[in-house]
Design a protein around this motif. Sequence first.
Motif, PDB file in Angstrom:
ATOM      1  N   ARG A 341       0.864  -1.181   0.000  1.00 40.51           N
ATOM      2  CA  ARG A 341       0.000   0.000   0.000  1.00 40.51           C
ATOM      3  C   ARG A 341       0.897   1.225   0.000  1.00 40.51           C
ATOM      4  NH1 ARG A 341      -1.782  -1.189   6.077  1.00 40.51           N
ATOM      5  NH2 ARG A 341      -0.583   0.422   7.179  1.00 40.51           N
ATOM      6  N   TYR A 342       0.309   2.416  -0.328  1.00 44.03           N
ATOM      7  CA  TYR A 342       1.123   3.627  -0.450  1.00 44.03           C
ATOM      8  C   TYR A 342       1.669   4.085   0.890  1.00 44.03           C
ATOM      9  CZ  TYR A 342       2.503   8.438  -1.115  1.00 44.03           C
ATOM     10  OH  TYR A 342       3.224   9.601  -1.123  1.00 44.03           O
ATOM     11  N   SER A 343       0.787   4.226   1.880  1.00 49.58           N
ATOM     12  CA  SER A 343       1.246   4.693   3.185  1.00 49.58           C
ATOM     13  C   SER A 343       2.127   3.629   3.821  1.00 49.58           C
ATOM     14  CB  SER A 343       0.055   5.016   4.087  1.00 49.58           C
ATOM     15  OG  SER A 343      -0.756   3.876   4.269  1.00 49.58           O
ATOM     16  N   VAL A 344       3.170   4.086   4.482  1.00 53.52           N
ATOM     17  CA  VAL A 344       4.137   3.154   5.080  1.00 53.52           C
ATOM     18  C   VAL A 344       3.663   2.765   6.464  1.00 53.52           C
ATOM     19  CG1 VAL A 344       6.533   2.843   5.772  1.00 53.52           C
ATOM     20  CG2 VAL A 344       5.991   4.273   3.796  1.00 53.52           C
ATOM     21  N   PRO A 345       3.376   1.472   6.711  1.00 60.24           N
ATOM     22  CA  PRO A 345       2.907   1.046   8.033  1.00 60.24           C
ATOM     23  C   PRO A 345       3.989   1.243   9.091  1.00 60.24           C
ATOM     24  CG  PRO A 345       3.370  -0.854   6.662  1.00 60.24           C
ATOM     25  CD  PRO A 345       3.478   0.343   5.772  1.00 60.24           C
ATOM     26  N   VAL A 377      11.257   4.865  -6.647  1.00 63.92           N
ATOM     27  CA  VAL A 377      10.432   4.969  -7.855  1.00 63.92           C
ATOM     28  C   VAL A 377       9.071   5.462  -7.390  1.00 63.92           C
ATOM     29  CG1 VAL A 377       9.369   3.743  -9.778  1.00 63.92           C
ATOM     30  CG2 VAL A 377      11.665   3.089  -8.994  1.00 63.92           C
ATOM     31  N   ASP A 378       8.665   6.640  -7.858  1.00 68.12           N
ATOM     32  CA  ASP A 378       7.443   7.261  -7.355  1.00 68.12           C
ATOM     33  C   ASP A 378       6.244   6.316  -7.446  1.00 68.12           C
ATOM     34  OD1 ASP A 378       8.977   9.447  -6.962  1.00 68.12           O
ATOM     35  OD2 ASP A 378       8.085  10.675  -8.553  1.00 68.12           O
ATOM     36  N   TRP A 379       5.385   6.396  -6.452  1.00 72.41           N
ATOM     37  CA  TRP A 379       4.165   5.590  -6.427  1.00 72.41           C
ATOM     38  C   TRP A 379       3.353   5.793  -7.703  1.00 72.41           C
ATOM     39  CZ3 TRP A 379       1.899   1.943  -3.422  1.00 72.41           C
ATOM     40  CH2 TRP A 379       0.522   1.752  -3.548  1.00 72.41           C
ATOM     41  N   GLN A 380       3.275   7.051  -8.164  1.00 76.13           N
ATOM     42  CA  GLN A 380       2.461   7.349  -9.353  1.00 76.13           C
ATOM     43  C   GLN A 380       3.043   6.730 -10.618  1.00 76.13           C
ATOM     44  OE1 GLN A 380       2.519  11.552 -10.294  1.00 76.13           O
ATOM     45  NE2 GLN A 380       4.525  11.791  -9.301  1.00 76.13           N
ATOM     46  N   PHE A 381       4.325   6.317 -10.576  1.00 77.13           N
ATOM     47  CA  PHE A 381       4.959   5.680 -11.734  1.00 77.13           C
ATOM     48  C   PHE A 381       5.157   4.188 -11.531  1.00 77.13           C
ATOM     49  CE2 PHE A 381       6.909  10.087 -12.057  1.00 77.13           C
ATOM     50  CZ  PHE A 381       5.962  10.525 -12.976  1.00 77.13           C
ATOM     51  N   GLY A 382       4.392   3.608 -10.612  1.00 81.29           N
ATOM     52  CA  GLY A 382       4.433   2.161 -10.417  1.00 81.29           C
ATOM     53  C   GLY A 382       5.322   1.703  -9.284  1.00 81.29           C
ATOM     54  N   GLY A 383       5.877   2.626  -8.515  1.00 84.76           N
ATOM     55  CA  GLY A 383       6.733   2.232  -7.406  1.00 84.76           C
ATOM     56  C   GLY A 383       5.952   1.553  -6.291  1.00 84.76           C
ATOM     57  N   ARG A 384       6.606   0.592  -5.621  1.00 85.53           N
ATOM     58  CA  ARG A 384       5.947  -0.186  -4.577  1.00 85.53           C
ATOM     59  C   ARG A 384       6.321   0.349  -3.199  1.00 85.53           C
ATOM     60  NH1 ARG A 384       7.846  -5.072  -4.040  1.00 85.53           N
ATOM     61  NH2 ARG A 384       9.820  -4.551  -5.076  1.00 85.53           N
ATOM     62  N   THR A 385       5.418   0.126  -2.242  1.00 84.32           N
ATOM     63  CA  THR A 385       5.712   0.444  -0.850  1.00 84.32           C
ATOM     64  C   THR A 385       6.351  -0.781  -0.221  1.00 84.32           C
ATOM     65  OG1 THR A 385       3.821   1.940  -0.770  1.00 84.32           O
ATOM     66  CG2 THR A 385       4.749   1.263   1.340  1.00 84.32           C
ATOM     67  N   LEU A 390      12.097   2.020  -0.754  1.00 84.43           N
ATOM     68  CA  LEU A 390      11.916   3.114   0.185  1.00 84.43           C
ATOM     69  C   LEU A 390      13.255   3.489   0.807  1.00 84.43           C
ATOM     70  CD1 LEU A 390       8.742   1.793   2.059  1.00 84.43           C
ATOM     71  CD2 LEU A 390       8.791   3.676   0.412  1.00 84.43           C
ATOM     72  N   ALA A 391      13.415   4.755   1.116  1.00 86.98           N
ATOM     73  CA  ALA A 391      14.622   5.229   1.795  1.00 86.98           C
ATOM     74  C   ALA A 391      14.324   6.576   2.420  1.00 86.98           C
ATOM     75  CB  ALA A 391      15.799   5.334   0.823  1.00 86.98           C
ATOM     76  N   HIS A 392      15.065   6.900   3.471  1.00 85.63           N
ATOM     77  CA  HIS A 392      14.887   8.186   4.132  1.00 85.63           C
ATOM     78  C   HIS A 392      15.637   9.294   3.396  1.00 85.63           C
ATOM     79  CE1 HIS A 392      13.574   5.721   7.583  1.00 85.63           C
ATOM     80  NE2 HIS A 392      12.947   6.826   7.963  1.00 85.63           N
ATOM     81  N   LEU A 393      14.963  10.412   3.194  1.00 85.49           N
ATOM     82  CA  LEU A 393      15.580  11.630   2.662  1.00 85.49           C
ATOM     83  C   LEU A 393      15.137  12.793   3.531  1.00 85.49           C
ATOM     84  CD1 LEU A 393      15.092  11.263  -1.215  1.00 85.49           C
ATOM     85  CD2 LEU A 393      17.140  10.764   0.113  1.00 85.49           C
ATOM     86  N   CYS A 394      16.073  13.631   3.954  1.00 87.50           N
ATOM     87  CA  CYS A 394      15.693  14.812   4.722  1.00 87.50           C
ATOM     88  C   CYS A 394      14.869  15.725   3.814  1.00 87.50           C
ATOM     89  CB  CYS A 394      16.933  15.526   5.251  1.00 87.50           C
ATOM     90  SG  CYS A 394      17.953  16.315   3.972  1.00 87.50           S
ATOM     91  N   PRO A 395      14.075  16.638   4.368  1.00 84.24           N
ATOM     92  CA  PRO A 395      13.203  17.475   3.527  1.00 84.24           C
ATOM     93  C   PRO A 395      13.942  18.201   2.408  1.00 84.24           C
ATOM     94  CG  PRO A 395      12.567  17.688   5.820  1.00 84.24           C
ATOM     95  CD  PRO A 395      13.812  16.843   5.807  1.00 84.24           C
ATOM     96  N   ALA A 396      15.166  18.693   2.683  1.00 86.00           N
ATOM     97  CA  ALA A 396      15.904  19.430   1.651  1.00 86.00           C
ATOM     98  C   ALA A 396      16.290  18.525   0.494  1.00 86.00           C
ATOM     99  CB  ALA A 396      17.151  20.075   2.260  1.00 86.00           C
ATOM    100  N   HIS A 397      16.795  17.319   0.788  1.00 86.41           N
ATOM    101  CA  HIS A 397      17.220  16.413  -0.290  1.00 86.41           C
ATOM    102  C   HIS A 397      16.027  15.716  -0.939  1.00 86.41           C
ATOM    103  CE1 HIS A 397      21.299  16.499   1.842  1.00 86.41           C
ATOM    104  NE2 HIS A 397      21.432  17.134   0.690  1.00 86.41           N
TER     105      HIS A 397
END
Length: 437
Positions: A341-345, A377-385, A390-397
């Motif tokens: 699912r999109y939201s990360v449990p 890979v963005d969810w809207q382009f077929g990326g999976r949750t 998935l990976a952590h990125l700070c808001p700036a990056h």
Amino acid sequence: MNAPEVALAEAQWPSTRFADSLVDLLQAAATLDRVIASAQSIRAEVIDRARQLAELSAVAESAELNRDDSPSARRQLAHRVLVCEVACALRLPERTAERLIDESDMLVTHLGATHRALAEGSISYRHAQVIIDEAHSLPDEARPHFEQTVLPAAERLTAARLRPRARAERERCHPESIEQRVEKSRAGRHVLLEPAHDGMAWLSAFLPAVRASAIYERITTVSEGIQRSEVGNDVARTLAQLRADVLTDLLVDGVVDATGCGTGVRATVHVTVPVERLLGAATSGEAHTLSTSAFVPPAELEGYGPLDDETARELAAGAPSFTRLLRHPESGAVLSVGRDRYSVPADLATALRIRDRTCRFPGCGRSAARSDIDHTVDWQFGGRTSIDNLAHLCPAHHQLKHRSEWQVSQQGGGVLRWRSPSGLTYVTDPEGGPAPP
């Protein structure tokens, strides 16, 4: 030959022969310092040329893509991209890279006399930094006189002794009142945590001078009172140790023992302790003997690193609750908790946080707890949750990934491969170890 090559040719390199005189060795060291200064002046030119090129490229790219970004927004994005490029290429923290770009701009564009003195080797880069720091807020018309006054002193004094002289001259040259400048400077206040060796760290605060002095005087007064009460004790603390202990008690607990000074909230820390480390407090006084022959990773304090077993067990003993994490018995890797699912449990988010520990952009050390979880890979382009997308990125990056030409791909096991707008590639590994296959 250019200036560094000439200086190198003129240097009398010391040999390993005992007959070399101290004068020869000192002269060689001084010559090499001039070579280094000259090279740093050339580096400033190179970095500033890169800044100009990045700004021109941003303007051209916006025109080509028919973007309606404002000129200010384009410059800000170009600067952000350049900072990341320089930081990755030179393996520097981004703040250091940003300062290097700013210093290079000041030297090449605004402080020509200082730049020439650096190229000639008559001052060091540390001296140049002092002049840059003090001249930064001066208007262009005041800088030549400022340079003319402080450069002769820079050629004689250490950088530390130059600082107060340059600051005093800056006050004389500055057209704005000190009250106006103090108001602007307050916006830059911040607190900084820097890990040190052997379970220690530096906690620094950049504050208005009056408040910083008041804080220091308060903890000193309280510390002196405690020191008088400890006279005659077998383990009496020094005043320096008491200042550190009083500051800690005030910030963590809100109260200093036996003084009643202040009230506040208890701080929260996040510590990862492998259960084997807790069980290792075994029996019969063998406090450091683990109950398993397999390698057991040390306990870790989030944002710092490894902790000793005794500290980890003390923290665990007082913990109000625990988060259960299932680890592979040999590798220690967190087992997959992915869901479609999109939201990360919550359990998957916990696994990612343990795996990544920090923002996954090259060189960034911002805590995962203060970063976003990004779909590579963005969810809207077929990326999976899933843990492998998935990976952590700070808001700036996180914003940089979506607004610029920086590209990232997952290589398996939590490894990320980044490609910069200039075409250079960088690989980042998860600090918490590889994700499960």
